[in-house]
Design a protein around this motif. Structure first.
Motif, PDB file in Angstrom:
ATOM      1  N   ARG A  98       0.824  -1.208   0.000  1.00  0.00           N
ATOM      2  CA  ARG A  98       0.000   0.000   0.000  1.00  0.00           C
ATOM      3  C   ARG A  98       0.858   1.259   0.000  1.00  0.00           C
ATOM      4  O   ARG A  98       0.543   2.238  -0.693  1.00  0.00           O
ATOM      5  CB  ARG A  98      -0.929  -0.009   1.211  1.00  0.00           C
ATOM      6  N   LYS A  99       1.947   1.250   0.754  1.00  0.00           N
ATOM      7  CA  LYS A  99       2.811   2.425   0.823  1.00  0.00           C
ATOM      8  C   LYS A  99       3.473   2.697  -0.518  1.00  0.00           C
ATOM      9  O   LYS A  99       3.575   3.848  -0.946  1.00  0.00           O
ATOM     10  CB  LYS A  99       3.878   2.203   1.908  1.00  0.00           C
ATOM     11  N   TRP A 100       3.918   1.647  -1.208  1.00  0.00           N
ATOM     12  CA  TRP A 100       4.600   1.848  -2.494  1.00  0.00           C
ATOM     13  C   TRP A 100       3.624   2.363  -3.541  1.00  0.00           C
ATOM     14  O   TRP A 100       3.912   3.335  -4.244  1.00  0.00           O
ATOM     15  CB  TRP A 100       5.245   0.543  -2.959  1.00  0.00           C
ATOM     16  N   PHE A 101       2.465   1.732  -3.670  1.00  0.00           N
ATOM     17  CA  PHE A 101       1.515   2.135  -4.699  1.00  0.00           C
ATOM     18  C   PHE A 101       0.893   3.492  -4.394  1.00  0.00           C
ATOM     19  O   PHE A 101       0.498   4.210  -5.306  1.00  0.00           O
ATOM     20  CB  PHE A 101       0.431   1.075  -4.869  1.00  0.00           C
ATOM     21  N   ALA A 102       0.794   3.854  -3.118  1.00  0.00           N
ATOM     22  CA  ALA A 102       0.230   5.159  -2.767  1.00  0.00           C
ATOM     23  C   ALA A 102       1.123   6.302  -3.214  1.00  0.00           C
ATOM     24  O   ALA A 102       0.656   7.440  -3.340  1.00  0.00           O
ATOM     25  CB  ALA A 102       0.007   5.239  -1.259  1.00  0.00           C
ATOM     26  N   ALA A 103       2.387   6.017  -3.485  1.00  0.00           N
ATOM     27  CA  ALA A 103       3.335   7.067  -3.874  1.00  0.00           C
ATOM     28  C   ALA A 103       3.566   7.121  -5.375  1.00  0.00           C
ATOM     29  O   ALA A 103       4.479   7.815  -5.826  1.00  0.00           O
ATOM     30  CB  ALA A 103       4.671   6.846  -3.157  1.00  0.00           C
ATOM     31  N   GLN A 104       2.764   6.433  -6.170  1.00  0.00           N
ATOM     32  CA  GLN A 104       3.028   6.330  -7.606  1.00  0.00           C
ATOM     33  C   GLN A 104       2.216   7.296  -8.460  1.00  0.00           C
ATOM     34  O   GLN A 104       2.496   7.440  -9.650  1.00  0.00           O
ATOM     35  CB  GLN A 104       2.766   4.896  -8.083  1.00  0.00           C
ATOM     36  N   LEU A 105       1.210   7.944  -7.921  1.00  0.00           N
ATOM     37  CA  LEU A 105       0.371   8.840  -8.718  1.00  0.00           C
ATOM     38  C   LEU A 105       0.938  10.251  -8.745  1.00  0.00           C
ATOM     39  O   LEU A 105       1.551  10.717  -7.780  1.00  0.00           O
ATOM     40  CB  LEU A 105      -1.053   8.880  -8.159  1.00  0.00           C
ATOM     41  N   MET A 106       0.734  10.931  -9.872  1.00  0.00           N
ATOM     42  CA  MET A 106       1.077  12.342  -9.986  1.00  0.00           C
ATOM     43  C   MET A 106      -0.134  13.154  -9.534  1.00  0.00           C
ATOM     44  O   MET A 106      -1.221  13.023 -10.106  1.00  0.00           O
ATOM     45  CB  MET A 106       1.455  12.706 -11.428  1.00  0.00           C
ATOM     46  N   LEU A 107       0.037  13.974  -8.509  1.00  0.00           N
ATOM     47  CA  LEU A 107      -1.077  14.681  -7.885  1.00  0.00           C
ATOM     48  C   LEU A 107      -1.037  16.155  -8.264  1.00  0.00           C
ATOM     49  O   LEU A 107      -0.012  16.820  -8.099  1.00  0.00           O
ATOM     50  CB  LEU A 107      -1.002  14.533  -6.363  1.00  0.00           C
ATOM     51  N   PRO A 108      -2.137  16.703  -8.771  1.00  0.00           N
ATOM     52  CA  PRO A 108      -2.163  18.113  -9.165  1.00  0.00           C
ATOM     53  C   PRO A 108      -2.314  19.035  -7.966  1.00  0.00           C
ATOM     54  O   PRO A 108      -2.819  18.633  -6.907  1.00  0.00           O
ATOM     55  CB  PRO A 108      -3.383  18.196 -10.082  1.00  0.00           C
ATOM     56  N   GLU A 109      -1.872  20.269  -8.142  1.00  0.00           N
ATOM     57  CA  GLU A 109      -2.108  21.306  -7.149  1.00  0.00           C
ATOM     58  C   GLU A 109      -3.350  22.098  -7.540  1.00  0.00           C
ATOM     59  O   GLU A 109      -3.779  22.083  -8.689  1.00  0.00           O
ATOM     60  CB  GLU A 109      -0.904  22.248  -7.060  1.00  0.00           C
ATOM     61  N   GLY A 275       3.859  12.238  -6.910  1.00  0.00           N
ATOM     62  CA  GLY A 275       3.661  13.218  -5.863  1.00  0.00           C
ATOM     63  C   GLY A 275       3.070  14.512  -6.409  1.00  0.00           C
ATOM     64  O   GLY A 275       2.699  14.610  -7.578  1.00  0.00           O
ATOM     65  N   ASN A 276       2.985  15.522  -5.549  1.00  0.00           N
ATOM     66  CA  ASN A 276       2.427  16.810  -5.942  1.00  0.00           C
ATOM     67  C   ASN A 276       3.351  17.537  -6.901  1.00  0.00           C
ATOM     68  O   ASN A 276       4.570  17.507  -6.736  1.00  0.00           O
ATOM     69  CB  ASN A 276       2.185  17.672  -4.700  1.00  0.00           C
ATOM     70  N   THR A 277       2.774  18.195  -7.891  1.00  0.00           N
ATOM     71  CA  THR A 277       3.554  18.940  -8.864  1.00  0.00           C
ATOM     72  C   THR A 277       2.779  20.168  -9.310  1.00  0.00           C
ATOM     73  O   THR A 277       1.558  20.096  -9.524  1.00  0.00           O
ATOM     74  CB  THR A 277       3.896  18.073 -10.088  1.00  0.00           C
ATOM     75  N   PRO A 278       3.454  21.313  -9.470  1.00  0.00           N
ATOM     76  CA  PRO A 278       2.776  22.515  -9.982  1.00  0.00           C
ATOM     77  C   PRO A 278       2.575  22.486 -11.486  1.00  0.00           C
ATOM     78  O   PRO A 278       1.985  23.411 -12.036  1.00  0.00           O
ATOM     79  CB  PRO A 278       3.730  23.640  -9.568  1.00  0.00           C
ATOM     80  N   LEU A 279       3.061  21.429 -12.165  1.00  0.00           N
ATOM     81  CA  LEU A 279       2.886  21.303 -13.607  1.00  0.00           C
ATOM     82  C   LEU A 279       1.586  20.589 -13.962  1.00  0.00           C
ATOM     83  O   LEU A 279       1.302  20.362 -15.139  1.00  0.00           O
ATOM     84  CB  LEU A 279       4.081  20.563 -14.216  1.00  0.00           C
ATOM     85  N   ALA A 280       0.816  20.211 -12.963  1.00  0.00           N
ATOM     86  CA  ALA A 280      -0.546  19.699 -13.140  1.00  0.00           C
ATOM     87  C   ALA A 280      -1.435  20.427 -12.135  1.00  0.00           C
ATOM     88  O   ALA A 280      -1.093  20.499 -10.956  1.00  0.00           O
ATOM     89  CB  ALA A 280      -0.604  18.191 -12.916  1.00  0.00           C
ATOM     90  N   LEU A 281      -2.550  20.973 -12.623  1.00  0.00           N
ATOM     91  CA  LEU A 281      -3.405  21.821 -11.796  1.00  0.00           C
ATOM     92  C   LEU A 281      -4.853  21.360 -11.889  1.00  0.00           C
ATOM     93  O   LEU A 281      -5.261  20.782 -12.902  1.00  0.00           O
ATOM     94  CB  LEU A 281      -3.306  23.286 -12.236  1.00  0.00           C
TER      95      LEU A 281
END
Length: 349
Positions: A98-109, A275-281
C-alpha cells in the motif's frame, strides 16, 4: 538636455510562488535530461575506448578481493524509487504494498493563478468524477489501487498482459501502468494519463507525447470495447483540449459521457513525476463540479465546513500544500497539555 528617465511608471507584477515552482520544475527536468544524455555519452565513449585498447598482461601476483557490504538489499533500495519494476512491487504484501503504490500517482495542485503561456503550453480536460487509482496489468491479470494504495479491483482486462487469454503473443515480462479514475455509474475506467506501456517507461516523456501515445495505443487493444468474460471493465480515454478559448469552453461546457468533477490542466512539457507537482493543476466551481465544497454521506452541504491542518514542530498549523499555508500558531504549553491527554487516553484504550 535632461537625461532620459528609464524608470518604469509602474511596478513589475510579482511572480507568484506557484509560477516560480513551475519554472523550477521544468528546469530540473531539463537538467535531469542533460545529465542522462551526458552519462550515456560517457558510457558509450568508455566502451569504445576499451574495445580499441590492447589487453594488458595479467600480473603474476594474486590480488585478494574483499566484497563490500551492501548498504541495503535490492528489494529495499528498489522500493525507494519510482523505477522499481512494478512486477517486483506486486510481490509486496500488506502495508509495504500500500505504501509503495500510494506514492506512484502524480497529484495536481489547486490552480491559484493563471500560468504563463497558458494557451501555448497547457492542455485542459474535464475531470471525471470518481475514484482516482493506478491500474497495473501484468502477468495475465489487472489490479487497480486507490490513492492510499489499497486494492480497488482485481480483474481480467484487454490491456496488454491484463488477462491470461489475451495478448499471448506479447512478452510475459511486459506490463502497463495507467493513471485512471473509476466512474461508478457506468463502471468505466477513464484513463487520464499513462506511465508505462508494454514495459516501455513514459515517466520521462512529455505530457504531449504521453497523451498522443495514450489515444493511439489504448484503442488498439480492445480495452475500450464493452465488457466481456475476459474484459470485466471498459476503459475510455478523456478528451484533451488546448487551453485556448475554444478548448476551455469545450472542456467547461461540453457534454461528456461522465459526471464532471472540475478541470485538469497539464503542462505539455511536464514529465510524469510522482507526488504533488505545480505542472498539473485542478480547478473547480459550482458549474463544473458537484464537489466544489464538502458534503456529508447523504450529499447534503453541512452548516460548517471542515479543514484538516498539520501541526508543525514550531507549533504552526498549516496545510499540506507546497509551500504550506499557515493558519495559526499554538502555544507550546497548550500543545504539551494536549499531547499528555492523548497519551493518557491511548493508555486507557
Amino acid at each position: 538636455m535632461a537625461p532620459h528617465d528609464v524608470r518604469r511608471p509602474f511596478k513589475r507584477p510579482a511572480i507568484s510562488d506557484q509560477q516560480r515552482r513551475r519554472d523550477l520544475s521544468l528546469l530540473r527536468q531539463a537538467q535531469n535530461r542533460r545529465d542522462a544524455q551526458h552519462q550515456a555519452r560517457c558510457l558509450a565513449s568508455s566502451v569504445l575506448s576499451l574495445q580499441s585498447q590492447t589487453p594488458e598482461p595479467v600480473p603474476e601476483f594474486e590480488i585478494e578481493l574483499v566484497e563490500e557490504p551492501e548498504s541495503q538489499s535490492e528489494e529495499e533500495s528498489g522500493t525507494l524509487t519510482k523505477d522499481l519494476d512494478v512486477r517486483q512491487a506486486s510481490k509486496l504484501k500488506g502495508a509495504e504494498a500500500r505504501k509503495w503504490f500510494a506514492a506512484q500517482l502524480m497529484l495536481p495542485e489547486w490552480m491559484i493563478d493563471i500560468p504563463d503561456r497558458l494557451t501555448h503550453d497547457w492542455y485542459v480536460l474535464a475531470r471525471p468524477a470518481g475514484k482516482r487509482c493506478i491500474v497495473v496489468s501484468s502477468n495475465g491479470t489487472t489490479v487497480s489501487r486507490l490513492r492510499n494504495g489499497s486494492v480497488l479491483h482485481h480483474f481480467p482486462s484487454a490491456l496488454p498482459c491484463g488477462a491470461r487469454s489475451r495478448d499471448q503473443s506479447g512478452s510475459s515480462q511486459s506490463y502497463c501502468i495507467l493513471d485512471c479514475i473509476f466512474h461508478e455509474s457506468d463502471q468505466t475506467y477513464y484513463v487520464i494519463d499513462m506511465a508505462c506501456w508494454r514495459g516501455y517507461s513514459l515517466y520521462d516523456c512529455t505530457a504531449e507525447f504521453r497523451f498522443f501515445w495514450l489515444n493511439s495505443k489504448l484503442a488498439e487493444t480492445g480495452a475500450c470495447d464493452s465488457p466481456s468474460r475476459y474484459h470485466k471493465f471498459r476503459f475510455s480515454s478523456v478528451p484533451v483540449f488546448n487551453c485556448d478559448q475554444s478548448g476551455l469552453y469545450a472542456a467547461y461546457t461540453g457534454v461528456v459521457s461522465y459526471v464532471k468533477d472540475g478541470l485538469l490542466f497539464y503542462n505539455k512539457h511536464a514529465h510524469y513525476q510522482t507526488g504533488n507537482t505545480p505542472l498539473a493543476l485542478v480547478w473547480k466551481d459550482e458549474h463544473c463540479s458537484q464537489y466544489v465544497i464538502d458534503t456529508d454521506s447523504k450529499g447534503d452541504i453541512p452548516s460548517q465546513q471542515q479543514v484538516v491542518l498539520e501541526l508543525q514542530d514550531d507549533g504552526k498549523l498549516s496545510t499540506s500544500d507546497d509551500p504550506a499555508v499557515n493558519f495559526g500558531c499554538l502555544d507550546r504549553e497548550f500543545i504539551q497539555k494536549v499531547c499528555f491527554i492523548v497519551i493518557i487516553i491511548n493508555a486507557w484504550i
